[in-house]
Enzyme design. Sequence first.
Site, short mmCIF file in Angstrom:
data_model
loop_
_atom_site.label_atom_id
_atom_site.label_comp_id
_atom_site.label_asym_id
_atom_site.label_seq_id
_atom_site.Cartn_x
_atom_site.Cartn_y
_atom_site.Cartn_z
N TYR A 34 0.82 -1.21 0.00
CA TYR A 34 0.00 0.00 0.00
C TYR A 34 0.85 1.25 0.00
CZ TYR A 34 0.84 1.02 4.98
OH TYR A 34 1.42 1.37 6.18
N LYS A 148 6.39 -1.90 1.99
CA LYS A 148 5.21 -1.25 2.59
C LYS A 148 4.04 -2.22 2.46
CE LYS A 148 3.17 3.34 3.14
NZ LYS A 148 3.30 3.41 4.60
N GLU A 180 12.65 2.54 13.69
CA GLU A 180 11.68 3.58 13.32
C GLU A 180 10.56 3.53 14.35
OE1 GLU A 180 9.85 2.63 9.52
OE2 GLU A 180 9.73 0.52 10.02
N LEU A 204 11.09 1.30 6.98
CA LEU A 204 10.49 1.75 5.72
C LEU A 204 11.23 3.03 5.31
CD1 LEU A 204 8.11 1.29 3.69
CD2 LEU A 204 7.02 3.20 4.88
#
Length: 290
Positions: A34, A148, A180, A204
């Site tokens: 996505y 993702k 992250e 990511l």
Amino acid sequence: MTSNIAHFNGELAPLDRISISPLDRGFIFGDGVYEVIPVYEGAMLRGREHFERLQRSMDEIRLANPHSVDEWLAITQQLLAHHPGNQSVYIQVTRGAPPKRDHVMPKDLKPTVFMMVQPLASPPREAIENGVACITHEDFRWTKCHIKSTSLLGNVLARQLSADVGATETILLRDGLVTEASSSNVFVVKDAVVAAPPQDNLILLGITYDLVTRLAAEGAVRLEIRPITEAELRSADEVWLTSSTKEVLAVTTLDGKPVGSGKPGPVFRRMHALYQEHKARLRKSRPVTA
Ligand code: PDD
């Protein structure tokens, strides 16, 4: 009330009229990828870069992309014609709906394409002026975080830990290093030098992360990309979160303790201004995508 127009497999339709097979591999296996693209007054912020990352995610999961980047941009514009103002576009592509459940990837299956638009909830003034609270936790996700993927259970579990205590994000640590946060990238600042974790398989590569590194270079803000230890995170003068919906936000408490002065710092204020200037330029100079 006007209906919320969405996109499903090449057609525009009201969101509440779209239905998806229970055998869709996105539903059964989380077998999909996505994107989330912020849109300011009809102009996508880094739309091309988002669709290039979608391509990389699809390559990683061996899913043939039904559209070129230019086609994706055109389809998104058609959808945005129904949604003026500041919006976020959600794009999901799954491996499609086979006749039976089987882990093995079926050959020649048509991917399912779904896109919807929601009002963009930019950070409130209070969060920009005072910063936000975060907690830390061990990064228990898989080692392909650069994809993702719609398989977001690890991220959902991580995010809920901060939601449970009224915090904005959960900053994740793997083997003593910052990776992250559950749905954002993390930067730290020490002595006016910004640092961001390396762009590897454990994070990511955020489109906002990339934009912030570019804005730092243009704005003469010193920035290093290198591993960041837990000790550096805890002793940083400033900690920031970045994402397409959060933009750049200062973290002012971490696990209940103040970060630096406990107020958003000067380097954050500079980066926030650079980011807002970039958005303003986007609206003036490039009406559709930049
Ligand atoms: N999340 N890391 C993770 C795990 C993310 O889910 C996101 C974005 C980011 C920041 O990426 P970008 O700057 O490209 O938005 C980093 C989106 C917004 C979401 O899932 O809603």
